[in-house]
Design a protein around this motif. Sequence first.
Motif, mmCIF file in Angstrom:
data_model
loop_
_atom_site.group_PDB
_atom_site.id
_atom_site.type_symbol
_atom_site.label_atom_id
_atom_site.label_comp_id
_atom_site.label_asym_id
_atom_site.label_seq_id
_atom_site.Cartn_x
_atom_site.Cartn_y
_atom_site.Cartn_z
ATOM 1 N N VAL A 25 0.854 -1.185 0.000
ATOM 2 C CA VAL A 25 0.000 0.000 0.000
ATOM 3 C C VAL A 25 0.894 1.241 0.000
ATOM 4 O O VAL A 25 1.774 1.370 0.846
ATOM 5 C CB VAL A 25 -0.926 0.031 1.244
ATOM 6 N N SER A 27 0.588 5.096 0.639
ATOM 7 C CA SER A 27 -0.402 5.774 1.460
ATOM 8 C C SER A 27 0.124 7.129 1.926
ATOM 9 O O SER A 27 1.295 7.460 1.730
ATOM 10 C CB SER A 27 -0.672 4.859 2.668
ATOM 11 N N CYS A 34 -6.853 6.355 2.413
ATOM 12 C CA CYS A 34 -5.774 5.436 2.791
ATOM 13 C C CYS A 34 -6.183 4.644 4.029
ATOM 14 O O CYS A 34 -5.975 3.431 4.099
ATOM 15 C CB CYS A 34 -4.488 6.217 3.059
ATOM 16 N N LYS A 38 -6.521 0.568 4.394
ATOM 17 C CA LYS A 38 -5.803 -0.178 5.436
ATOM 18 C C LYS A 38 -6.785 -0.882 6.365
ATOM 19 O O LYS A 38 -6.563 -2.036 6.745
ATOM 20 C CB LYS A 38 -4.854 0.752 6.205
ATOM 21 N N VAL A 50 3.109 -1.123 4.158
ATOM 22 C CA VAL A 50 2.648 0.234 3.811
ATOM 23 C C VAL A 50 3.843 1.171 3.719
ATOM 24 O O VAL A 50 4.794 1.062 4.498
ATOM 25 C CB VAL A 50 1.600 0.748 4.826
ATOM 26 N N GLU A 52 4.299 5.174 3.772
ATOM 27 C CA GLU A 52 3.623 6.460 3.998
ATOM 28 C C GLU A 52 4.405 7.551 3.265
ATOM 29 O O GLU A 52 5.476 7.956 3.693
ATOM 30 C CB GLU A 52 3.524 6.752 5.500
ATOM 31 N N VAL A 75 -3.465 8.743 -3.720
ATOM 32 C CA VAL A 75 -3.247 7.624 -2.805
ATOM 33 C C VAL A 75 -4.563 7.336 -2.111
ATOM 34 O O VAL A 75 -5.421 8.202 -2.026
ATOM 35 C CB VAL A 75 -2.126 7.946 -1.772
ATOM 36 N N PRO A 76 -4.756 6.107 -1.645
ATOM 37 C CA PRO A 76 -3.783 5.024 -1.719
ATOM 38 C C PRO A 76 -3.737 4.383 -3.108
ATOM 39 O O PRO A 76 -4.694 4.455 -3.864
ATOM 40 C CB PRO A 76 -4.322 4.020 -0.693
#
Length: 107
Positions: A25, A27, A34, A38, A50, A52, A75-76
């Motif tokens: 992911v 994110s 996002c 999740k 993930v 970020e 995003v995501p």
Amino acid sequence: MGSQESLKKARTLIESEISKNKVQVFSKTYCPYCKMAKDALKAAGIDYNVMELDNRSDGSAIQDVLKEMTGARSVPRVFINGKCIGGGSETKALQVQGKLVQMVNAS
């Protein structure tokens, strides 16, 4: 738009993360979509990695490359077995339909 060098590094990083993680992911920590993606993965009991992007200096370059790869810069961006399945709404819909687990186990 990032320099060619930063975009090349971002592409290498993205491809590496996608290939070594069954579920990846991309994110941002503050993004409600996002969080939706999740939460949907957690609800389905799926382990995921993930990244970020708001915590990274190369986050913008990564988003530029994701746009090239997936058609969207937002995003995501959720990848399962190397394939982008979309963003928060798509991930949530697949979870509700019971399809997320099937997709993860398909490889």
